[in-house]
Design a protein around this motif. Structure first.
Motif, PDB file in Angstrom:
ATOM      1  N   ASP A 125      26.720  42.525  37.709  1.00  0.00           N
ATOM      2  CA  ASP A 125      26.873  41.585  36.596  1.00  0.00           C
ATOM      3  C   ASP A 125      28.202  40.849  36.746  1.00  0.00           C
ATOM      4  OD1 ASP A 125      27.243  40.278  34.156  1.00  0.00           O
ATOM      5  OD2 ASP A 125      26.208  41.837  33.026  1.00  0.00           O
ATOM      6  N   PHE A 126      28.154  39.543  37.003  1.00  0.00           N
ATOM      7  CA  PHE A 126      29.380  38.788  37.238  1.00  0.00           C
ATOM      8  C   PHE A 126      30.226  38.652  35.981  1.00  0.00           C
ATOM      9  CE2 PHE A 126      27.137  37.270  41.065  1.00  0.00           C
ATOM     10  CZ  PHE A 126      28.137  37.543  41.994  1.00  0.00           C
ATOM     11  N   ARG A 169      32.263  41.878  36.277  1.00  0.00           N
ATOM     12  CA  ARG A 169      33.164  41.776  37.425  1.00  0.00           C
ATOM     13  C   ARG A 169      34.348  40.860  37.112  1.00  0.00           C
ATOM     14  NH1 ARG A 169      29.688  42.476  42.734  1.00  0.00           N
ATOM     15  NH2 ARG A 169      31.383  41.297  43.699  1.00  0.00           N
ATOM     16  N   GLY A 170      34.040  39.720  36.526  1.00  0.00           N
ATOM     17  CA  GLY A 170      35.099  38.776  36.205  1.00  0.00           C
ATOM     18  C   GLY A 170      36.038  39.292  35.135  1.00  0.00           C
ATOM     19  N   PHE A 171      35.481  39.889  34.102  1.00  0.00           N
ATOM     20  CA  PHE A 171      36.320  40.388  33.006  1.00  0.00           C
ATOM     21  C   PHE A 171      37.248  41.489  33.491  1.00  0.00           C
ATOM     22  CE2 PHE A 171      37.361  42.123  28.844  1.00  0.00           C
ATOM     23  CZ  PHE A 171      37.433  40.969  28.073  1.00  0.00           C
ATOM     24  N   ALA A 227      38.101  35.238  41.300  1.00  0.00           N
ATOM     25  CA  ALA A 227      36.809  35.328  40.626  1.00  0.00           C
ATOM     26  C   ALA A 227      36.074  33.993  40.677  1.00  0.00           C
ATOM     27  CB  ALA A 227      37.014  35.773  39.177  1.00  0.00           C
ATOM     28  N   PHE A 228      36.792  32.901  40.501  1.00  0.00           N
ATOM     29  CA  PHE A 228      36.172  31.576  40.572  1.00  0.00           C
ATOM     30  C   PHE A 228      35.642  31.282  41.972  1.00  0.00           C
ATOM     31  CE2 PHE A 228      38.182  30.291  36.500  1.00  0.00           C
ATOM     32  CZ  PHE A 228      37.087  29.647  35.928  1.00  0.00           C
ATOM     33  N   GLN A 229      36.295  31.812  42.984  1.00  0.00           N
ATOM     34  CA  GLN A 229      35.813  31.618  44.351  1.00  0.00           C
ATOM     35  C   GLN A 229      34.490  32.325  44.577  1.00  0.00           C
ATOM     36  OE1 GLN A 229      39.005  33.079  46.819  1.00  0.00           O
ATOM     37  NE2 GLN A 229      40.126  31.155  46.770  1.00  0.00           N
ATOM     38  N   VAL A 234      30.619  32.074  36.699  1.00  0.00           N
ATOM     39  CA  VAL A 234      30.574  32.914  35.497  1.00  0.00           C
ATOM     40  C   VAL A 234      31.652  33.997  35.552  1.00  0.00           C
ATOM     41  CG1 VAL A 234      29.185  34.576  34.190  1.00  0.00           C
ATOM     42  CG2 VAL A 234      28.141  32.466  35.048  1.00  0.00           C
ATOM     43  N   ALA A 235      31.836  34.589  36.733  1.00  0.00           N
ATOM     44  CA  ALA A 235      32.894  35.591  36.900  1.00  0.00           C
ATOM     45  C   ALA A 235      34.257  34.969  36.597  1.00  0.00           C
ATOM     46  CB  ALA A 235      32.870  36.155  38.317  1.00  0.00           C
TER      47      ALA A 235
END
Length: 240
Positions: free
Chosen positions: A185-186, A189-191, A205-207, A211-212
Motif C-alpha cells: 500500500d503506497f 509506505r509514503g506515510f 517517495a515521489f520518485q 500517492v506515496a
C-alpha cells in the motif's frame, strides 16, 4: 596573474555564482546517475552530492560560509518546494480523506517511536546529555529540528547533521525494506517514510509513486508539529 597560477581561482572562489553552479551541476550529475540506475536507493543524489561537494570544499580549502554564499539561493527554494506539496495533496484529496483515521494513529505511533527510541538508544550508549538532546528531533525537517534543539539548549549544528543522515538513511532503506516485509500500500509506505525521514524521504517517495509522495508530505508536515510538542515532554520524562 601569470605570476600566480591560482589567482584566477582565488577570484572565482569568492563569487556566489561559482558555488551555485557547483551545487547545481553536482546534483544534476548525481541525479543523472540515479536515473541511469533506475533510481537505485544506493544512488541517492542527495547522498552523493553531499560527499562530492564536501570533498571539493576540503580540497580547495573553501569555508562553508563562502560556499553557502552561493548555495543559499538553492536553500531559499526549500520553502516554495515545501508549499508546492499542496498541489499533489489537492489532486489526491479524496484518497487522503478516506485514510484520515489510520493516518492519525500512525502519526501518534511513529512520532513517539522516533523520539523515544533515539533518546533511549543514546542514553544506553552513554552519550552526553547535550548529544542526546541534539538527536531527539532528528526525524523532522531541519528548520524545525534546529529550532527544537535551540529551545532545549542543545547543539543545532549536531541536530542538522543527524537530520540529514536520518533522511538519507531513510531514503535508502525504505523501498527495499517495504518490499521485503511485503507492504504494498503506497499510502502506508509514503506515510512511514515521511514520519521517519522528513523531506529527503519524501523526495524519494515521489520518485517511487505519486500517492506515496503525497502521504509522505502529509506525514512530514504533521510530524514536525507533533514532534515540536512531544520532544520537550519526552526529555522531561526520560532525562532527569
Amino acid at each position: 596573474m601569470s605570476e600566480n597560477p591560482f589567482s584566477l581561482w582565488v577570484y572565482l572562489s569568492q563569487s556566489p555564482l561559482l558555488w551555485l553552479t557547483v551545487t547545481l551541476l553536482t546534483y544534476a550529475s548525481a541525479d543523472a546517475v540515479s536515473l541511469a540506475t533506475h533510481r537505485n536507493p544506493l544512488a541517492n543524489p542527495v547522498l552523493h552530492s553531499m560527499w562530492i561537494i564536501g570533498a571539493f570544499l576540503l580540497l580547495t580549502g573553501t569555508s562553508y560560509t563562502t560556499y553557502f554564499g552561493g548555495a543559499q539561493f538553492v536553500h531559499f527554494l526549500l520553502g516554495p518546494a515545501t508549499v508546492a506539496l499542496a498541489v499533489p495533496l489537492y489532486e489526491n484529496r479524496k484518497v487522503v480523506a478516506s485514510a484520515i483515521v489510520p493516518m492519525l494513529v500512525a502519526l501518534a505511533a511513529g512520532s513517539v517511536t522516533a523520539v523515544v527510541s533515539v533518546v533511549w538508544l543514546a542514553q544506553a550508549a552513554g552519550l552526553p546529555r547535550i548529544v542526546v538532546l541534539s538527536l531527539a528531533p532528528k526525524s523532522v525537517t531541519a528548520g524545525v529540528a534546529m529550532g527544537i534543539s535551540e529551545s532545549l539548549h542543545a547543539d543545532p549544528s549536531l541536530t542538522a547533521v543527524a537530520v540529514i543522515l536520518t533522511g538519507i538513511m531513510g531514503a535508502i532503506v525504505v523501498t527495499p525494506l517495504m518490499n521485503r516485509i511485503g507492504i504494498k500500500d503506497f499510502r502506508a509506505r509514503g506515510f512511514a517514510v515521511g514520519i521517519a525521514a522528513h523531506g529527503i524521504g519524501t523526495a524519494r517517495a515521489f520518485q517511487v509513486d505519486a500517492v506515496a509522495g503525497v502521504f509522505a508530505g502529509i506525514a512530514m508536515s504533521l510530524n514536525a508539529l507533533v514532534t515540536s510538542l512531544l520532544v520537550p515532554l519526552v526529555v522531561t520524562l526520560l532525562l532527569r
